[in-house]
Design a protein around this motif. Sequence first.
Motif, mmCIF file in Angstrom:
data_model
loop_
_atom_site.group_PDB
_atom_site.id
_atom_site.type_symbol
_atom_site.label_atom_id
_atom_site.label_comp_id
_atom_site.label_asym_id
_atom_site.label_seq_id
_atom_site.Cartn_x
_atom_site.Cartn_y
_atom_site.Cartn_z
ATOM 1 N N LEU A 109 1.059 -1.610 -0.378
ATOM 2 C CA LEU A 109 -0.188 -0.274 0.260
ATOM 3 C C LEU A 109 0.770 1.122 -0.276
ATOM 4 O O LEU A 109 0.927 2.080 -0.835
ATOM 5 N N SER A 110 1.844 0.482 1.441
ATOM 6 C CA SER A 110 3.425 2.444 0.712
ATOM 7 C C SER A 110 3.817 2.804 -0.619
ATOM 8 O O SER A 110 3.533 3.360 -1.207
ATOM 9 N N TYR A 111 3.639 1.729 -1.068
ATOM 10 C CA TYR A 111 4.196 1.534 -2.910
ATOM 11 C C TYR A 111 3.484 2.155 -3.568
ATOM 12 O O TYR A 111 3.556 2.990 -4.481
ATOM 13 N N LYS A 112 1.832 1.505 -3.889
ATOM 14 C CA LYS A 112 0.831 2.054 -4.508
ATOM 15 C C LYS A 112 0.671 4.413 -3.768
ATOM 16 O O LYS A 112 1.150 4.667 -4.743
ATOM 17 N N LEU B 111 -8.428 0.009 3.505
ATOM 18 C CA LEU B 111 -7.371 0.924 2.836
ATOM 19 C C LEU B 111 -7.376 -0.068 1.477
ATOM 20 O O LEU B 111 -7.503 0.815 0.316
ATOM 21 N N GLN B 112 -7.094 -0.824 1.736
ATOM 22 C CA GLN B 112 -7.179 -1.902 -0.225
ATOM 23 C C GLN B 112 -8.516 -1.845 -0.167
ATOM 24 O O GLN B 112 -8.624 -1.304 -1.630
ATOM 25 N N ASP C 87 -8.845 2.190 -4.979
ATOM 26 C CA ASP C 87 -9.035 2.379 -6.801
ATOM 27 C C ASP C 87 -8.366 1.386 -7.289
ATOM 28 O O ASP C 87 -7.478 1.044 -7.126
ATOM 29 N N ALA C 88 -8.941 0.939 -9.342
ATOM 30 C CA ALA C 88 -7.959 -0.032 -9.968
ATOM 31 C C ALA C 88 -7.497 0.824 -10.181
ATOM 32 O O ALA C 88 -6.342 -0.085 -10.767
ATOM 33 N N ASN C 89 -6.890 2.119 -10.324
ATOM 34 C CA ASN C 89 -5.770 2.597 -10.899
ATOM 35 C C ASN C 89 -4.460 2.608 -9.862
ATOM 36 O O ASN C 89 -3.115 3.541 -9.507
ATOM 37 N N GLY C 90 -4.768 2.868 -8.690
ATOM 38 C CA GLY C 90 -4.037 2.364 -7.319
ATOM 39 C C GLY C 90 -4.352 3.768 -6.601
ATOM 40 O O GLY C 90 -3.308 3.894 -6.200
ATOM 41 N N LYS D 45 2.804 7.444 3.795
ATOM 42 C CA LYS D 45 3.406 7.893 4.846
ATOM 43 C C LYS D 45 2.947 7.197 5.715
ATOM 44 O O LYS D 45 3.790 6.687 6.598
ATOM 45 N N ALA D 46 1.586 6.861 6.607
ATOM 46 C CA ALA D 46 1.228 6.049 7.715
ATOM 47 C C ALA D 46 1.320 4.269 6.988
ATOM 48 O O ALA D 46 2.245 3.961 8.595
ATOM 49 N N CYS D 47 1.778 4.212 6.317
ATOM 50 C CA CYS D 47 1.912 2.629 6.003
ATOM 51 C C CYS D 47 3.700 2.793 5.860
ATOM 52 O O CYS D 47 4.002 1.746 6.426
ATOM 53 N N ASN D 48 4.303 3.439 5.372
ATOM 54 C CA ASN D 48 6.156 3.337 5.316
ATOM 55 C C ASN D 48 6.186 3.592 6.979
ATOM 56 O O ASN D 48 7.035 2.617 7.038
#
Length: 386
Positions: free
Chosen positions: A32-35, A328-329, A333-336, A373-376
């Motif tokens: 998620l962080s990379y998305k 969050l997932q 959307d489909a485009n991230g 930021k939060a996921c990282n």
Amino acid sequence: MFDTASSIPATTSFSKTPKIDLPEIKNPWQALSYKGLEHLLLEYANGFAATKHVMPFPREVFQVDKDFQEGDVFQRALILDTLLDFNSGLQNQLNDIITAEANYLFNARRKTGIGGWAYFPDLRELPPDADDLAQVMQVLLRARYSQAATPYFEQALNVLLNDQANADNGWESWIIPKNNQTEEQQLQTIWVNKAWGTGSDIEVVANLVYALILFDSRRFAAAIERGLTFLLNSHKNRHYWESTWYYGDYYGTYVSLRAICAANGPENTVQGTVAFLENSRQPDGSWTERQESNPLQTALALLALSIGKKHLGLTIDEQWLQSSLNYLQQTCDANGNWPSSPFIRMPMGRPMGFVHTILTYESAAITSNYVAKACNHLCQNHINQN
């Protein structure tokens, strides 16, 4: 995968997202962080077109050359802060983009009066402010531009800390000298008292305290202690902090908790806020604003929770986090991308004691910024990397 960027001057925009080589993704939080990061790099490639805040300021009322003003200094500083979070873990592949964004912020400063940074840089009636100054300070210091940037901080800080101190231990948000004002500063004073409003704003003081800690905690020890006192008094045992200029309970809580942790403030305050954050989560793993869940408030709450738990030396149970991960997932959307949510609020009518209109800014890039930021932060401090 993203494209590889080579040398990137501050004025360059891309027709496609710069590519970087990602390490092996070890868990869904990192994915998620990379998305979120990919969205930020795409926004960079597009010249931050969707990040700009555009507002009408008619020539009949304001001393402007066009009826609309654009501002993106604060937003780009927020995004640069997140890019700095990721850079070392990506073997400094973001260096050129970081350099370009730092150059942009240097060039966006006010060239008249005390300098500093203003939310709408070309609106003469709007003074430089403590929030923009603090955010720019943080990222330029983190990006190791301390020597080059310090001369641009000094005069604004001198006016802010000495001329704009309030009896409540906070500071005014607008940076205007009290004496020997220029014609432009006199104009700004008129508009502060007519439209923008006065007083200490909790989230602005918190952002400034954190910037002073990064800048020189010894030199500014008295100011840091003063600001910390203001934040603790503003807390009022509610375990969260309200904002003047931002929607929801979680932006003000995030920046206040970050400053208190960085200043080694009272542990019981951090504990109370952590408990509030845990207890205010909804059954679906989200956090709300006006009783409506959204990814931005969820990301801000997770970031504050991650910072508070780290400060206390505590981890966050991954099973407890699972519903927030699912939320969050599901909202991506489909485009991230995540949807935009109200972020900045501008209450009009404060000086008259009657707020008649609230102007709103939101951007999907800002939502993605805080999700990334939060996921990282969670990955680096609480999620099992094995």
